[in-house]
Design an enzyme around this catalytic site. Structure first.
Site, PDB file in Angstrom:
ATOM      1  N   ASN A   1    -135.617  22.885  14.307  1.00 25.70           N
ATOM      2  CA  ASN A   1    -136.888  22.619  14.980  1.00 25.70           C
ATOM      3  C   ASN A   1    -137.846  23.786  14.737  1.00 25.70           C
ATOM      4  OD1 ASN A   1    -135.240  24.290  16.830  1.00 25.70           O
ATOM      5  ND2 ASN A   1    -137.002  24.097  18.155  1.00 25.70           N
ATOM      6  N   CYS A   3    -139.236  26.315  16.182  1.00 22.36           N
ATOM      7  CA  CYS A   3    -139.245  27.150  17.396  1.00 22.36           C
ATOM      8  C   CYS A   3    -139.730  28.556  17.070  1.00 22.36           C
ATOM      9  CB  CYS A   3    -137.850  27.207  17.992  1.00 22.36           C
ATOM     10  SG  CYS A   3    -136.700  28.102  16.944  1.00 22.36           S
ATOM     11  N   GLU A   5    -137.800  31.554  17.717  1.00 17.63           N
ATOM     12  CA  GLU A   5    -136.772  32.593  17.752  1.00 17.63           C
ATOM     13  C   GLU A   5    -136.711  33.426  16.475  1.00 17.63           C
ATOM     14  OE1 GLU A   5    -136.185  29.705  19.207  1.00 17.63           O
ATOM     15  OE2 GLU A   5    -135.104  30.024  21.082  1.00 17.63           O
TER      16      GLU A   5
END
Length: 246
Positions: A1, A3, A5
């Site tokens: 995904n 994201c 991080e």
């Protein structure tokens, strides 16, 4: 995904996994050999995810396959420290945290080098900083990441990411019901050592804390420190020690 991080270029994906450190605790501490073996297997698993996934648009597939970034991390660090009797806010804890991150990095890189020899490096390797430094080919442009692991650590029954324990006992409200949850490691030690009681759990659920509880053994109060009891600099020191290896 997509994201946040790990640093991502346009259209790249975040392909994360986390190793539960608590599963590698033995009578003599962390089983480093077993941890390395699982890290190497996990890198192969995450690399396979890139190939078996179905991407909604071609740009996502191209970006993922060209850099083959993965983000293997950890969870359960606070549980391991407590099990070993090491306060989170201590130099010993910071040293252990850094060693865990170093072992993670080295084993992950070793697996990626082996994968590159077997299946070829990531297609953009020749344009990467690794090639510029004369490093051996890698299968993946990125290998490690420290994610929060909020939901998966709950499922795994351990503490999240590299964070200290949130609370030893607390109430969760689910569909109108109040569910009191107790840290599994704390509950096991309390029962084994004979100081577990419903009254203790109720008190801990109210305060979340053990460090100042007069009815607990001193070693338990030291080891089971929670996030709000730790000075901010200890949060930062642990993050800094681990970040050096990520």
């Amino acid at each position: 995904n997509p994201c946040g991080e790990v640093p991502l270029l346009p259209y790249e994906s975040c392909n994360l996994g986390s190793v539960n450190l608590a599963r590698f605790l033995g009578p003599d501490g962390i089983d480093w050999e077993a941890l390395r073996a699982v890290v190497e297997m996990a890198v192969r698993f995450l690399d396979d995810v890139i190939d078996v996934s179905r991407y909604p648009i071609r740009e996502l597939e191209t970006a993922a396959r060209e850099s083959r970034k993965v983000g293997l991390g950890i969870m359960g660090l606070a549980e391991v420290l407590a099990a070993l009797g090491i306060p989170y806010d201590s130099d010993e804890a910071v040293r252990l945290g850094r060693r865990v991150a170093r072992e993670l990095r080295m084993a992950a890189r070793r697996a990626s080098v082996e994968l590159a020899a077997e299946r070829g490096p990531f297609p953009l390797f020749a344009e990467s900083v690794f090639a510029a430094k004369g490093m051996p080919p890698l299968r993946n442009a990125q290998l490690t990441a420290i994610a929060p692991t909020g939901t998966i650590s709950l499922i795994a029954g351990t503490t999240s990411g590299i964070e200290p324990m949130f609370a030893l006992a607390y109430a969760r409200r689910v569909l109108g019901r109040r569910l009191v949850q107790v840290n599994p490691l704390f509950e096991r030690i309390a029962r084994e050592r004979g100081f577990y009681s419903d009254e203790l759990v109720a008190e801990l659920a109210r305060t979340g804390s053990a460090r100042t509880h007069p009815g607990l053994p001193p070693d338990v109060r030291r080891a089971f420190v929670t996030a709000m009891e730790i000075a901010p600099e200890w949060h930062l020191r642990m993050q800094a020690a681990i970040q050096r290896e990520v």
